[in-house]
Design an enzyme around this catalytic site. Structure first.
Site, PDB file in Angstrom:
ATOM      1  N   ARG A 215     -14.828  66.220  44.258  1.00 12.82           N
ATOM      2  CA  ARG A 215     -13.910  65.668  43.265  1.00 12.82           C
ATOM      3  C   ARG A 215     -14.423  65.955  41.848  1.00 12.82           C
ATOM      4  O   ARG A 215     -15.607  65.784  41.569  1.00 12.82           O
ATOM      5  CB  ARG A 215     -13.780  64.157  43.462  1.00 12.82           C
ATOM      6  CG  ARG A 215     -12.773  63.513  42.518  1.00 12.82           C
ATOM      7  CD  ARG A 215     -12.948  62.000  42.512  1.00 12.82           C
ATOM      8  NE  ARG A 215     -12.742  61.444  43.838  1.00 12.82           N
ATOM      9  CZ  ARG A 215     -11.619  60.823  44.217  1.00 12.82           C
ATOM     10  NH1 ARG A 215     -10.626  60.688  43.385  1.00 12.82           N
ATOM     11  NH2 ARG A 215     -11.513  60.336  45.431  1.00 12.82           N
TER      12      ARG A 215
ATOM     13  N   PRO B 124     -12.704  67.716  34.167  1.00 10.20           N
ATOM     14  CA  PRO B 124     -12.809  69.179  34.225  1.00 10.20           C
ATOM     15  C   PRO B 124     -13.438  69.781  32.968  1.00 10.20           C
ATOM     16  O   PRO B 124     -14.103  70.811  33.049  1.00 10.20           O
ATOM     17  CB  PRO B 124     -11.357  69.639  34.394  1.00 10.20           C
ATOM     18  CG  PRO B 124     -10.506  68.457  34.144  1.00 10.20           C
ATOM     19  CD  PRO B 124     -11.332  67.233  34.342  1.00 10.20           C
TER      20      PRO B 124
ATOM     21  N   GLN C   5     -20.712  72.171  32.100  1.00 12.47           N
ATOM     22  CA  GLN C   5     -21.948  72.250  32.888  1.00 12.47           C
ATOM     23  C   GLN C   5     -22.081  73.621  33.546  1.00 12.47           C
ATOM     24  O   GLN C   5     -23.163  74.201  33.585  1.00 12.47           O
ATOM     25  CB  GLN C   5     -21.973  71.160  33.960  1.00 12.47           C
ATOM     26  CG  GLN C   5     -22.248  69.768  33.406  1.00 12.47           C
ATOM     27  CD  GLN C   5     -23.634  69.695  32.794  1.00 12.47           C
ATOM     28  OE1 GLN C   5     -24.646  69.797  33.468  1.00 12.47           O
ATOM     29  NE2 GLN C   5     -23.680  69.538  31.484  1.00 12.47           N
TER      30      GLN C   5
ATOM     31  N   LYS D 111     -19.688  65.953  43.965  1.00 12.76           N
ATOM     32  CA  LYS D 111     -20.995  66.600  44.114  1.00 12.76           C
ATOM     33  C   LYS D 111     -21.488  67.061  42.746  1.00 12.76           C
ATOM     34  O   LYS D 111     -20.735  67.081  41.777  1.00 12.76           O
ATOM     35  CB  LYS D 111     -20.880  67.788  45.050  1.00 12.76           C
ATOM     36  CG  LYS D 111     -20.270  67.459  46.408  1.00 12.76           C
ATOM     37  CD  LYS D 111     -20.541  68.579  47.376  1.00 12.76           C
ATOM     38  CE  LYS D 111     -19.370  68.823  48.291  1.00 12.76           C
ATOM     39  NZ  LYS D 111     -19.530  70.023  49.110  1.00 12.76           N
TER      40      LYS D 111
ATOM     41  N   GLU E  99     -26.689  72.043  37.963  1.00 17.26           N
ATOM     42  CA  GLU E  99     -27.704  73.063  38.184  1.00 17.26           C
ATOM     43  C   GLU E  99     -27.179  74.302  38.900  1.00 17.26           C
ATOM     44  O   GLU E  99     -27.749  75.393  38.783  1.00 17.26           O
ATOM     45  CB  GLU E  99     -28.880  72.442  38.957  1.00 17.26           C
ATOM     46  CG  GLU E  99     -29.574  71.393  38.097  1.00 17.26           C
ATOM     47  CD  GLU E  99     -30.537  70.488  38.853  1.00 17.26           C
ATOM     48  OE1 GLU E  99     -31.719  70.833  38.923  1.00 17.26           O
ATOM     49  OE2 GLU E  99     -30.106  69.428  39.341  1.00 17.26           O
TER      50      GLU E  99
HETATM   51 MO1  MOS Z   1     -33.276  68.275  36.856  1.00 16.25          MO
HETATM   52  S1  MOS Z   1     -34.783  69.650  37.139  1.00 16.25           S
HETATM   53  O1  MOS Z   1     -33.215  67.548  38.347  1.00 16.25           O
HETATM   54  O2  MOS Z   1     -33.506  67.348  35.541  1.00 16.25           O
END
Ligand code: MOS
Length: 753
Positions: A637, A641, A647, A710, A714
């Site tokens: 979800r 957006p 990110q 989720k 990263e």
């Molecule tokens: Mo991140 S390396 O989990 O802040």
């Protein structure tokens, strides 16, 4: 311009899913958002660290008298006079506690280690005082790099993942392969460089401590400080409403932050300590170097038969943190034989630590290059090879994924990028200026985690609401997305919702790390809001004066400041009316969240994606430019957006830096970093950042957590690095196997380019 977000919201009273702009954006652009170093309490002194110029040995002399004689200098804190801590900073109660160097002795374990702190009336005086210390050392030879000392076997990597993991018989898998490929890839040391360096403003009042300092984990920080100073965690108030980035460097409380607290105790006045940029290179963690060797095999139909991934990685001589580079190879591709292992090697460096996509970033870089090389060797299109081999169930555990939209990511990304017209062989494309053009792909993946957290929610008779949680916003948009979750949970307008985060006085907000911040804090907020609504529903449905009398708890839902019957939304009562009749000014609720062990035993939980890169390479000079990136990501979800795209962009830009720029270069003789500054430690600047697109692939994950969301923070790095390296090959025919890929890598092989 109309406020699109407001219009969209008013359509259904739903905040989640709307591209609301940053809640604190106005404060930030007008300079009103107070970062730690902006805080200046009365009587404040300024502290500046002196750091070691050697990487191994002892400090034998500091000219403290010269520094203390300097106008404005109040005191110099050295190992000879620094306050002793209640607990040795070398003690480890658990694997998540890291050793720090805080003037408890005169030893030097890495270059840039703090060796003294000068405290003065002004920043200038403290800085000048440091220059007067003129340290002398007993120096020992530095041991640097992946070959600087003997490698040793590991039990655990990262946050405690097993160092070894696999399934099946690698040698048998390789033996039966029609195509085999083996190569070694290297990734360099990389250092976190958030815009805001670590800063601490510490004020002691007896045994009570007030701290303004950026933290990705307030409760952990509180516990660490309490242990070191022998005080009750409840006596420590940490304020961290805004962070200027963290990337993992602010996840675990660091030595320099402790020095700021010690300095304030030492002089009995409030003290501010801010790291200089070059001091970010050593005492606050980094990503360790890796050397990764992969051996792979594929059968005649292009199916993987073996995937072996062995990693050698650096840590310090005084503590253990090992980049978990092999973990991605345990779940991404469906090989009947998988073997992953890690070895460590010690160096005279500061201890590495989590750094954005720890393990996954360097690990998937090597994996995605090796997969690409194998695919090409097997005569397959690299995307087709991935479509043929990506895992439908987690190969080692046999667990199904809680959901997996990877095929959609490949398909949507490829369509948007125009992959279908890619020539198979390298060096086939040139642009109008004669530059070589190459296209590459990489698979993106990151685990979907959640940490324990708690929240409190309050609904008031005037229709407004408040949610409190000690969550942390390091720039990712937590102020906004958590408020959206809270507003929907309470059924109030986003603009009537007060959110308070970023203080250790609030219920524990878990960790803004592991791409788990929104799942962690958002789930607790969701449950706290549900608790409020349940109490409110109980008041209404048990009162015969309410239109909801007899509706039953499960039969009512929150909508725009009202509770309404689920079976007939026209029948309901406003919160104000329910509370007023009960004689209440407000009603509050609590919620908590955390990992769900039974779900985690049943499902593998990951975000997925696919990244497509275009590069252009100058055929004469080997200069590489990324000119286009398309990423398609599925992360359950999407709360906001706009924030999520941001990110992904940030992660993909980091991928550009990983592939082409970032490299902390150590002098092997002294062990000192030669480029501990932002002039020579290169990260992408605007001119390096190409046209980027991030496609949000729809995914419904019913298992991952209560909100079905989720992490997105990263994953953007993970596919991008390999995609760029593979595009460089496609442009030039040269396989670069050491990051960052620089022009000399291409020029070293003149026949190729
Ligand atoms: Mo991140 S390396 O989990 O802040």
């Amino acid at each position: 311009m109309p406020n699109v977000a407001a219009i969209e919201r008013s359509r259904h009273g739903s905040s989640i899913g709307q591209p609301v702009t940053r809640r604190e954006g106005h404060l930030k652009v007008t300079g009103q958002a107070g970062y730690a170093a902006d805080y200046n309490p009365p009587g404040l002194l300024h502290a500046v660290m002196a750091v070691s110029g050697i990487s191994r040995g002892r400090v034998t002399h500091l000219d403290v008298a010269a520094a203390e004689a300097h106008p404005g200098v109040v005191k110099v804190m050295t190992p000879a006079n620094a306050p002793k801590l209640a607990k040795s900073p070398d003690d480890k109660d658990h694997g998540f506690m890291f050793r720090m160097n805080v003037l408890q002795n005169d030893s030097v374990r890495f270059a840039n280690q703090p060796i003294a702190v000068v405290i003065a009336e002004t920043l200038e005086a403290a800085t000048e005082g440091v220059a007067l210390l003129r340290p002398r050392y007993a120096e020992e030879p530095a041991r640097i790099g992946l070959d600087g000392s003997a490698a040793f076997a590991l039990q655990a990597v990262g946050a405690g993942a097993p160092a070894k993991g696999g399934i099946g018989d690698i040698e048998a898998g390789l033996a039966e392969a029609a195509t085999r490929f083996e190569a070694t890839y290297e990734t360099p040391a990389q250092y976190h460089n958030p815009l805001e360096p670590h800063a601490t403003v510490a004020e002691w009042d007896g045994d009570k401590l007030v701290l303004h300092t950026p933290s990705q984990g307030l409760t952990m920080a509180q516990g660490r400080i309490a242990g070191l100073f022998g005080i009750d965690p409840a006596n420590i108030l940490i304020k961290s409403p805004f962070l200027g980035g963290g990337f993992g460097a602010k996840g675990l409380f660091s030595g320099p932050q402790v020095l700021g607290i010690m300095a304030a105790r030492f002089v009995g006045r409030p003290v501010k300590l801010v790291l200089r940029r070059e001091q970010m290179f050593g005492p606050v963690g980094h990503r360790g170097e890796t050397r990764q060797t992969l051996r792979l095999g594929a059968d005649s139909t292009g199916g993987l038969t073996a995937l072996e991934h062995n990693t050698l990685t650096t840590t310090s001589f005084y503590d253990d943190f090992f980049e978990p580079a092999g973990t991605t190879s345990r779940h991404l591709y469906a090989s009947p034989a998988i073997a992953t292992s890690h070895e460590g090697v010690r160096a005279d460096i500061g201890t590495p630590i989590f750094m954005r996509a720890p393990g996954e970033a360097p690990g998937s870089a090597a994996l995605e290059c090796a997969i690409d090389e194998l695919a090409v060797k097997a005569g397959m299109d690299p995307l087709d090879f991935r479509l043929r081999n990506y895992a439908e169930i987690e190969p080692i555990t046999g667990k199904p994924f809680s959901s997996k939209a990877l095929r959609q990511c490949y398909a949507q990304g490829a369509a948007r990028f125009g992959w279908a017209s890619r020539p198979r062989a390298p060096r086939q494309m040139r642009d109008d200026d004669g530059l070589l053009v190459g296209w590459g792909v990489g698979t993106a993946t990151f685990p979907a985690m959640i940490f324990p957290s708690e929240a409190r929610a309050v609904l008031r008779v005037d229709g407004s609401a408040r949610v409190e949680i000690g969550a942390q916003d390091m720039g990712q948009g937590a102020w906004t997305s958590l408020a959206q979750i809270a507003a929907d949970g309470l059924g109030v307008d986003y603009d009537k919702l007060d959110l308070e985060i970023g203080s250790s006085a609030l219920p524990t907000g878990g960790i803004a790390g592991g791409s788990a911040g929104t799942a962690t804090a958002g789930s607790a907020i969701h449950h706290a809001a549900a608790d409020v609504i349940k109490k409110l529903a109980a008041l209404a449905t048990s009162d015969e004066r309410s239109p909801l009398f007899g509706a039953g708890n499960s039969g009512v839902v929150p909508r725009d400041g009202r509770l309404v019957r689920q079976d007939d939304e026209s029948r309901g009562e406003s919160y104000a009316s329910i509370l007023a009749r009960a004689g209440l000014a407000e009603i509050d609720g609590k919620g908590s969240a955390g990992p769900n062990p039974s779900m985690q035993e049943s499902y593998a939980m990951h975000s997925h994606g696919a990244v497509f890169a275009e590069v252009k390479v100058d055929p004469d000079f080997g200069q590489i430019r990324v000119t286009r990136l398309v990423g398609a990501f599925a992360a359950g979800r999407i709360i906001n957006p706009r924030m999520v795209r941001s990110q992904y962009y940030g992660g993909m830009i980091w991928g550009v830096g990983f592939a082409l720029h970032e490299h902390a270069a150590a002098d092997p003789r002294s062990g000192r970093l030669m480029n501990a500054n932002l002039a020579e430690y290169h990260v992408p600047v605007n001119a390096d950042v190409p046209l980027i697109e991030a496609i949000l692939v729809e995914e419904h994950d019913p298992h991952v957590n209560v909100l079905g969301l989720k992490g997105v923070g990263e994953i953007g790095i993970t596919g991008t690095v390999g995609a760029i390296a593979n595009a460089v090959w496609h442009a030039t025919g040269v396989r670069a196997r050491a990051f960052p890929i620089t022009l000399d890598t291409l020029l070293e092989r003149p026949g190729d380019i």
